[in-house]
Design a protein around this motif. Structure first.
Motif, PDB file in Angstrom:
ATOM      1  N   VAL A  51      18.392 -29.502  51.262  1.00 24.46           N
ATOM      2  CA  VAL A  51      18.859 -28.311  50.560  1.00 24.46           C
ATOM      3  C   VAL A  51      20.196 -27.889  51.153  1.00 24.46           C
ATOM      4  CG1 VAL A  51      18.406 -25.856  50.273  1.00 24.46           C
ATOM      5  CG2 VAL A  51      16.572 -27.486  49.931  1.00 24.46           C
TER       6      VAL A  51
ATOM      7  N   ILE B 250      14.534 -19.788  48.856  1.00 21.27           N
ATOM      8  CA  ILE B 250      15.757 -20.368  48.301  1.00 21.27           C
ATOM      9  C   ILE B 250      16.198 -19.660  47.030  1.00 21.27           C
ATOM     10  CG2 ILE B 250      15.299 -22.653  49.288  1.00 21.27           C
ATOM     11  CD1 ILE B 250      14.446 -23.488  46.390  1.00 21.27           C
ATOM     12  N   LEU B 251      17.438 -19.925  46.695  1.00 25.03           N
ATOM     13  CA  LEU B 251      18.021 -19.427  45.451  1.00 25.03           C
ATOM     14  C   LEU B 251      18.817 -20.576  44.838  1.00 25.03           C
ATOM     15  CD1 LEU B 251      18.634 -16.818  43.717  1.00 25.03           C
ATOM     16  CD2 LEU B 251      20.825 -16.793  44.913  1.00 25.03           C
ATOM     17  N   ARG B 252      18.435 -20.976  43.625  1.00 22.33           N
ATOM     18  CA  ARG B 252      19.123 -22.076  42.956  1.00 22.33           C
ATOM     19  C   ARG B 252      19.322 -21.697  41.496  1.00 22.33           C
ATOM     20  NH1 ARG B 252      16.960 -28.341  42.558  1.00 22.33           N
ATOM     21  NH2 ARG B 252      18.986 -29.230  42.090  1.00 22.33           N
ATOM     22  N   ASP B 253      20.530 -21.775  41.007  1.00 17.87           N
ATOM     23  CA  ASP B 253      20.849 -21.371  39.635  1.00 17.87           C
ATOM     24  C   ASP B 253      20.328 -19.970  39.332  1.00 17.87           C
ATOM     25  OD1 ASP B 253      22.079 -23.756  39.099  1.00 17.87           O
ATOM     26  OD2 ASP B 253      20.276 -24.694  38.279  1.00 17.87           O
TER      27      ASP B 253
ATOM     28  N   GLN C 199      17.775 -18.598  40.435  1.00 22.42           N
ATOM     29  CA  GLN C 199      16.324 -18.526  40.480  1.00 22.42           C
ATOM     30  C   GLN C 199      15.834 -18.541  41.932  1.00 22.42           C
ATOM     31  OE1 GLN C 199      13.985 -20.341  37.700  1.00 22.42           O
ATOM     32  NE2 GLN C 199      15.402 -19.656  36.121  1.00 22.42           N
TER      33      GLN C 199
ATOM     34  N   ASP D  76      23.719 -25.127  50.246  1.00 18.65           N
ATOM     35  CA  ASP D  76      24.381 -24.244  49.285  1.00 18.65           C
ATOM     36  C   ASP D  76      25.681 -24.864  48.767  1.00 18.65           C
ATOM     37  OD1 ASP D  76      25.588 -23.870  51.714  1.00 18.65           O
ATOM     38  OD2 ASP D  76      25.740 -21.695  51.556  1.00 18.65           O
TER      39      ASP D  76
ATOM     40  N   ARG E 185      18.728 -31.200  46.794  1.00 18.87           N
ATOM     41  CA  ARG E 185      18.961 -29.992  45.986  1.00 18.87           C
ATOM     42  C   ARG E 185      20.255 -29.313  46.416  1.00 18.87           C
ATOM     43  NH1 ARG E 185      12.891 -27.340  45.919  1.00 18.87           N
ATOM     44  NH2 ARG E 185      11.774 -29.312  46.036  1.00 18.87           N
TER      45      ARG E 185
ATOM     46  N   THR F 206      22.016 -24.907  46.482  1.00 24.88           N
ATOM     47  CA  THR F 206      20.785 -24.162  46.696  1.00 24.88           C
ATOM     48  C   THR F 206      20.893 -23.434  48.034  1.00 24.88           C
ATOM     49  OG1 THR F 206      19.563 -25.844  45.478  1.00 24.88           O
ATOM     50  CG2 THR F 206      18.277 -24.396  46.913  1.00 24.88           C
TER      51      THR F 206
END
Lengths: 386, 454
Positions: B30, B95-98, B100, B32, B80, B83
């Protein structure tokens, strides 16, 4: 090492210790505050900063109102700012259960002499257009206020010092007792202190001091999840709160929105911290977005909590000891100590100076734990095991 | 069973993933960042037709090999990108992805979050046109752009020379380097550089190349001010001779070495110790990078060591974690990697003397200079708070009173200067003023993320 002697020793350099020291020093009495860490660093400095009058425990109103009057003049008296702001406070009800609480709280507040304004849905929409239309009703109390907890304790403690109070930081109490002639308090780093009076204002650590005088109380420590957003245009004037307590928020003039909410999380008192579980931050964020949809695009920049002392009946311990003459308690404020702190300090100073006070605080006497105490109905709702 | 989680896709994270994949383990990686490579080996934007050899010079082959190896294992890992891990709590990464929000549980965790520029403020450093040294390189690698037409690379870091050369070879003509560490200090630090003669040699080659290309490199200067009306128009400094000098420019890249990114390590409950040579707080880890039960740190986020140390450290942490999970690999490999990491970190500590963090400059900063860009807190406000009656000599309390470090960056940029000013104003040693406590979110988190929880 010879013992240092002072009229009153205060254990705990939080806001209650600071106000007690200030009142005593101002009256010309000798007083010394012993703080194990730094002044105002625990719950006094890490709380939400609400000076809320609405919805308090009915037994607490005389104390609360006395405290508010002191808050209203404290900046003038000390010559310093703690960002006191008479913002008013809005209770919001979003469902039927909250509506019932809203009405009950308003009735109690009014019977204590507080002016509380009722706002129905349309009135709310007209006055606070950024609030969600799903909010059924609200009550507004304009005397309620906010202040910056990060500044308040230092401000009052400095004022106490200016009147001659002694304040020792990094001075941890390891034992406290009474010799028959005087209190004797042993510290880890500064030797022995003797005094005529002793004030236990040790917050979440107050139970340990009380225990030294054979007064056991079921004090535990916890802290609410709190977070703050980036600065946004300043539009939210009052401090706002869902009546259930799940979301409490206010915006400071700088623009940041500060948010707190229940349920609280148990502290790690050894390490002096309460970790905020991330899912509670997300719950708070969702809850805030529900009340003020315009904030959904805002970013959360910081999360924090504090180490606060709680008791199962959700009221503090204030007043004389049940076992030791000359010992006075002011701790275990259950997450609402910021507002009442000046009142508690004034009452303790009254008791030390004259042996009595005009402000009724009997309900908060420590002796109630000898008979056993019923847990408050809020208790289950405002804490969880996570 | 929960997967092994690697946070970070720079050289350390990539190398850990490659090592695990080669052992038949499928980690979750993962980061960012939208692309792997970190900052030092940042993947060049393919749309910009940038030449890796011109950017990375002698390191180009290493850059290409690392990216090639990582691409080869992509089918064997759960990668990923873009993220954010914004919190770590009770064995889970949040986590935060798109936009979400989500959670990842792990059976083992390797943190490889890298480092960011360490900045000593100077009068005028918040003017438009001033960038961090890293940002100046990102502009080139990501957008094929320069931060200005006349760029001065200022501060104290070997990366000043590298960035200047990268700019020069891409056609920037009007550039200069202002290095605040005197030549004498570099010579004194030379014995420490023997731990990696190759890296030291690369540094000398950089110097020579800049000289050949006519790029002025001033050593031992004292930065006085970055001047300008709306934006940067000049940088003023004092030469070692005492002479006041000025260079007209429209951009400044400022950097005084690197600062390990340690928030996640703190949220994962690592202990911290003050590293006197690097003059920063670092998470405590053993020679394998082990910082707790099934918890490893690798790369610059563990201890500033550079890309080579990150590559070795990433693989080492993967091997050590597998051993802890009951699947030991060849012990000779681990020994060798351990030796490489230790040697390169010793080198980096030597380098910290050759490119000093000019901590004493904090005491010289004018009261009016902004230290915290997010909250607009000046050096004077910090000093006033510390010197007040009951004023704190501890950075978290100074932060509470002044708001310095409370903003969007959470003290990642102002933190080092805040600590120095607090130490100076309270007459305390630097390691006695503490370090800013890390708090979630590691980076700002949109409120709307909470609505997307599955």
């Amino acid at each position: 090492m010879t013992a240092r002697t002072t009229g009153t020793l205060i254990v705990g350099g939080g806001l209650i210790g600071a106000f007690t020291a200030w009142f005593l020093a101002r009256a010309g009495r000798s007083v010394t505050v012993l703080e194990k860490g730094l002044v105002g660093a625990q719950s006094s400095g890490a709380n939400f900063g609400n000076l809320r009058l609405q919805g308090r425990d009915p037994r607490q109103y005389p104390l609360s109102l006395r405290a508010q009057a002191i808050w209203e003049e404290i900046e003038a008296l000390t010559g310093e700012s703690c960002e006191y702001d008479r913002t008013g406070h809005l209770y919001l009800a979003r469902d039927e259960e909250e509506l019932a609480s809203l009405h009950r709280y308003a009735e109690i507040s009014r019977s204590a002499g507080l002016v509380v304004e009722d706002l129905d849905g349309p009135a709310l929409a007209a006055r606070f257009p950024y609030l969600d239309r799903g909010i059924l009703a609200a009550t507004f109390s304009k005397r309620d206020a906010t202040a910056n907890p990060r500044l308040a304790t230092l401000m009052v403690m400095r004022a106490a010092r200016a009147h001659g109070a002694g304040v020792l930081e990094h001075c941890e109490v390891v034992a406290a007792g009474h010799s028959g002639a005087a209190f004797e308090v042993e510290t880890r780093s500064h030797g022995l202190f003797r005094s005529e009076h002793l004030v236990n204002a040790a917050g979440a650590w107050g139970g340990e001091i009380a225990a030294q005088f054979a007064e056991e109380v079921p004090l535990f420590s916890a802290g609410p999840p709190q977070f703050v957003t980036e600065p946004l245009p300043h539009v939210i004037a009052p401090s706002m709160q869902r009546v259930s307590g799940t979301v409490i928020f206010r915006q400071i003039p700088r623009g940041n929105v500060i948010v707190a909410g229940y349920p609280r999380t148990a502290s790690d008192a050894q390490n002096l911290r309460t970790r905020v579980p991330p899912h509670k931050t997300l719950d708070g964020m969702a809850g805030l977005g529900l009340l003020a949809p315009m904030l959904r695009t805002a970013h959360v920049i910081r999360v924090w909590s504090g180490v606060e002392g709680y008791l199962p009946d959700m009221i503090p311990i204030i007043g004389p000891s049940g076992t030791q003459d000359g010992l006075f308690h002011g701790f275990g404020c259950c997450g609402h100590g910021f507002q009442i702190a000046p009142g508690v300090g004034a009452v303790l100073a009254d008791l030390i100076a004259t042996g009595r006070t005009d402000t009724p605080v009997e309900a908060f006497h420590i002796a109630r734990y000898r008979e056993g105490v019923q847990a408050n109905e809020k208790f289950a709702r405002e804490f969880d095991s996570r | 069973m929960a997967p092994i989680l690697i946070v970070g896709s720079g050289p350390a994270g990539m190398s850990a993933a490659i090592a695990l994949a080669r052992r038949g383990v499928r980690p979750v990686v993962v980061s960012d960042a939208p692309h792997a490579g970190g900052q030092g080996f940042r993947r060049l934007n393919p749309q910009m037709a940038l030449d890796a050899r011109r950017i990375y010079g002698a390191e180009a082959r290493k850059y290409e090999a690392l990216h090639r190896d990582f691409e080869a294992i992509l089918p064997q890992i759960d990668y990923r990108p873009a993220t954010l891990v914004w919190a770590i709590y009770e064995g889970k990464a949040f986590i935060l992805r798109d936009g979400q929000a989500g959670e990842i549980a792990w059976s083992g965790l390797i943190l490889a979050p890298g480092a960011t520029d360490r900045i000593m403020p100077v009068a005028g450093w918040t003017r438009p046109g001033v960038f961090s040294l890293g940002a100046a390189q990102i502009a080139l690698k990501d957008q094929g752009a320069f931060i200005g037409r006349k760029v001065v690379f200022a501060g104290s870091s070997p990366l000043l020379l590298l960035a200047a050369l990268q700019y020069r070879t891409h056609g920037a003509r009007d550039i200069a380097v202002l290095d605040t560490t005197p030549l004498g200090a570099k010579l004194r630090a030379a014995p420490g550089l023997r731990h990696s003669p190759g890296t030291a040699l690369r540094g000398l080659r950089l110097m020579r190349a800049l000289k050949r290309l006519g790029v002025p490199v001033h050593q031992g200067v004292r930065l006085e001010a970055i001047e300008g009306a709306d934006r940067v128009s000049a940088i003023r400094f004092t030469a070692p001779s005492g002479q006041e000098c000025r260079i007209a420019c429209d951009a400044v890249a400022l950097g005084h070495g690197l600062r390990a990114e340690t928030q996640l390590a703190e949220l994962a409950d690592c202990d911290f110790a003050f590293d006197a040579a690097l003059r920063q707080w670092l998470p405590v880890a053993d020679a394998d990078g082990r910082a707790g039960e099934r918890l490893y740190l690798a790369g610059d986020g563990a201890c500033i060591g550079g890309a080579d140390a990150a590559i070795a450290g990433g693989a080492l942490s993967a091997e050590a974690l597998l051993a802890e999970l009951g699947e030991p690999g060849p012990s000779a490999r681990r020994r060798r990697l351990r030796g490489t990491v230790a040697r390169l970190r010793r080198f980096q500590r030597g380098l910290a003397g050759a490119f000093r963090w000019p901590h004493e400059e904090a005491g010289r900063l004018a009261d009016t200079v902004t230290v915290c860009r997010c909250e607009m807190v000046t050096a004077g406000e910090i000093r006033t708070a510390v010197r007040a009656d009951l004023g704190p000599a501890e950075v978290n309390r100074v932060k509470a009173v002044t708001r310095c470090g409370m903003g969007r960056c959470q003290g990642r940029f102002c933190g080092p200067a805040l600590a120095e000013i607090t130490a100076e104003a309270s007459q305390s040693p630097i390691d006695a003023v503490g370090r800013l406590r890390a708090q979630a979110p590691v980076k700002p988190l949109p409120l709307s993320a909470a609505d997307t929880r599955s």
